[in-house]
Design a protein around this motif. Structure first.
Motif, PDB file in Angstrom:
ATOM      1  N   PHE A 209      -3.287   5.159  -7.481  1.00 23.49           N
ATOM      2  CA  PHE A 209      -4.355   4.198  -7.736  1.00 23.49           C
ATOM      3  C   PHE A 209      -5.607   4.534  -6.938  1.00 23.49           C
ATOM      4  N   ALA A 210      -5.426   4.889  -5.673  1.00 28.24           N
ATOM      5  CA  ALA A 210      -6.580   5.202  -4.827  1.00 28.24           C
ATOM      6  C   ALA A 210      -7.359   6.391  -5.378  1.00 28.24           C
ATOM      7  N   ALA A 211      -6.649   7.436  -5.782  1.00 28.60           N
ATOM      8  CA  ALA A 211      -7.317   8.624  -6.316  1.00 28.60           C
ATOM      9  C   ALA A 211      -8.024   8.311  -7.631  1.00 28.60           C
ATOM     10  N   ALA A 212      -7.385   7.505  -8.480  1.00 26.91           N
ATOM     11  CA  ALA A 212      -8.014   7.136  -9.752  1.00 26.91           C
ATOM     12  C   ALA A 212      -9.289   6.336  -9.515  1.00 26.91           C
ATOM     13  N   MET A 213      -9.273   5.470  -8.501  1.00 25.55           N
ATOM     14  CA  MET A 213     -10.482   4.705  -8.188  1.00 25.55           C
ATOM     15  C   MET A 213     -11.585   5.618  -7.685  1.00 25.55           C
ATOM     16  N   GLU A 214     -11.262   6.531  -6.806  1.00 26.23           N
ATOM     17  CA  GLU A 214     -12.269   7.453  -6.301  1.00 26.23           C
ATOM     18  C   GLU A 214     -12.904   8.263  -7.430  1.00 26.23           C
ATOM     19  N   ALA A 215     -12.117   8.569  -8.454  1.00 24.84           N
ATOM     20  CA  ALA A 215     -12.634   9.309  -9.616  1.00 24.84           C
ATOM     21  C   ALA A 215     -13.293   8.405 -10.652  1.00 24.84           C
TER      22      ALA A 215
ATOM     23  N   ARG B 200      -4.018   3.121   0.708  1.00 25.07           N
ATOM     24  CA  ARG B 200      -3.524   4.272   1.467  1.00 25.07           C
ATOM     25  C   ARG B 200      -2.859   3.853   2.776  1.00 25.07           C
ATOM     26  N   ALA B 201      -3.085   2.607   3.196  1.00 28.67           N
ATOM     27  CA  ALA B 201      -2.445   2.104   4.412  1.00 28.67           C
ATOM     28  C   ALA B 201      -1.080   1.478   4.140  1.00 28.67           C
ATOM     29  N   LEU B 202      -0.709   1.332   2.858  1.00 25.76           N
ATOM     30  CA  LEU B 202       0.597   0.764   2.539  1.00 25.76           C
ATOM     31  C   LEU B 202       1.716   1.714   2.987  1.00 25.76           C
ATOM     32  N   PRO B 203       2.905   1.196   3.260  1.00 29.17           N
ATOM     33  CA  PRO B 203       4.029   2.068   3.618  1.00 29.17           C
ATOM     34  C   PRO B 203       4.318   3.079   2.510  1.00 29.17           C
TER      35      PRO B 203
END
Length: 256
Positions: free
Chosen positions: A200-206, A232-235
């Protein structure tokens, strides 16, 4: 409509991701899955898909016995669609369809009504080109996932950006105003798939998600950057979470 159409924010955004769209959204597999859900609600005959994109769904509908044609505002997406459907696609705006009144027995809108700029006008246009006895089928609205998932909770601050007009109630109202009768509305799913917080984080950055395409830099810093950091801070941020997803499906009839 022709290639002299003025560009719009959705068209430019889809132009930018057209070559990678299928790779990031399951391509032909997605097309077959959506077509299988839609076919039981169609009447015999061709289907006009508004926002045909790369043509994955329309190609699957054609294989299922419903010759498909389509319209899209994105020239680059249409380049991909023509590889599947040839000349059966054209460039045009959902708010002013380049088809005659009563031209087709079926119209399909799959995950596009939130992008057309004016959903009510687009639905009115769909009703105009439908033949009497025809069907408008829409897969629409925000897909929603397991509310208990940690990624779902982490992304809640983005809810104001994800507001959209194509809710179940909003679409039913627009269809009724356009003279269409509601046949059925229900939730499709659950569809199960694993996504990690990092996915999800990578998709948002893109900026892969449409609700992020036009976010200004100040809003990005205030809302989006903290969500990316929280994901990215999640376990175990690279561990896929098994998520269940649902999407609304609505069917409307033109009785006269």
């Amino acid at each position: 409509m022709t290639d002299s159409l003025p560009t719009s924010a959705p068209a430019k955004s889809f132009d930018r991701i057209a070559k990678t769209y299928d790779a990031t959204r399951d391509g032909d597999a997605r097309g077959r899955a959506v077509a299988a859900l839609v076919v039981p609600h169609l009447v015999p005959g061709p289907v006009l898909e508004i926002g045909i994109g790369t043509g994955a769904v329309a190609a699957a509908l054609a294989r299922a016995g419903h010759p498909a044609l389509g319209v899209d505002i994105s020239a680059e997406m249409l380049r991909q669609a023509r590889q599947r459907l040839g000349a059966r696609v054209t460039r045009g705006d959902a708010r002013a369809l380049p088809f005659a009144r009563g031209a087709v027995p079926n119209v399909l809108c799959a995950h596009v009504l939130h992008l057309v700029g004016d959903m009510d006008t687009a639905v009115t246009e769909a009703a105009r080109v439908l033949a009497p006895g025809g069907r408008l089928v829409a897969v629409h609205g925000e897909t929603y996932a397991d509310p208990q998932a940690d990624v779902t909770e982490a992304m809640k601050p983005l809810d104001p950006l994800r507001e959209r007009p194509d809710t179940v109630e909003g679409l039913a109202h627009a269809a009724g105003a356009a003279g269409l009768r509601t046949v059925t509305q229900y939730a499709l799913g659950p569809n199960e798939r694993g996504f990690s917080p990092e996915d999800f984080a990578a998709a948002m950055e893109a900026r892969q998600y449409p609700y992020l395409w036009d976010v200004t830099e100040p809003v990005w810093r205030e809302l989006v950057d903290p969500v990316i950091a929280a994901l990215r801070a999640l376990p175990e941020p690279v561990r896929p979470r098994p998520l269940q997803w649902w999407s609304p499906l609505s069917v409307f009839a033109k009785d006269d």
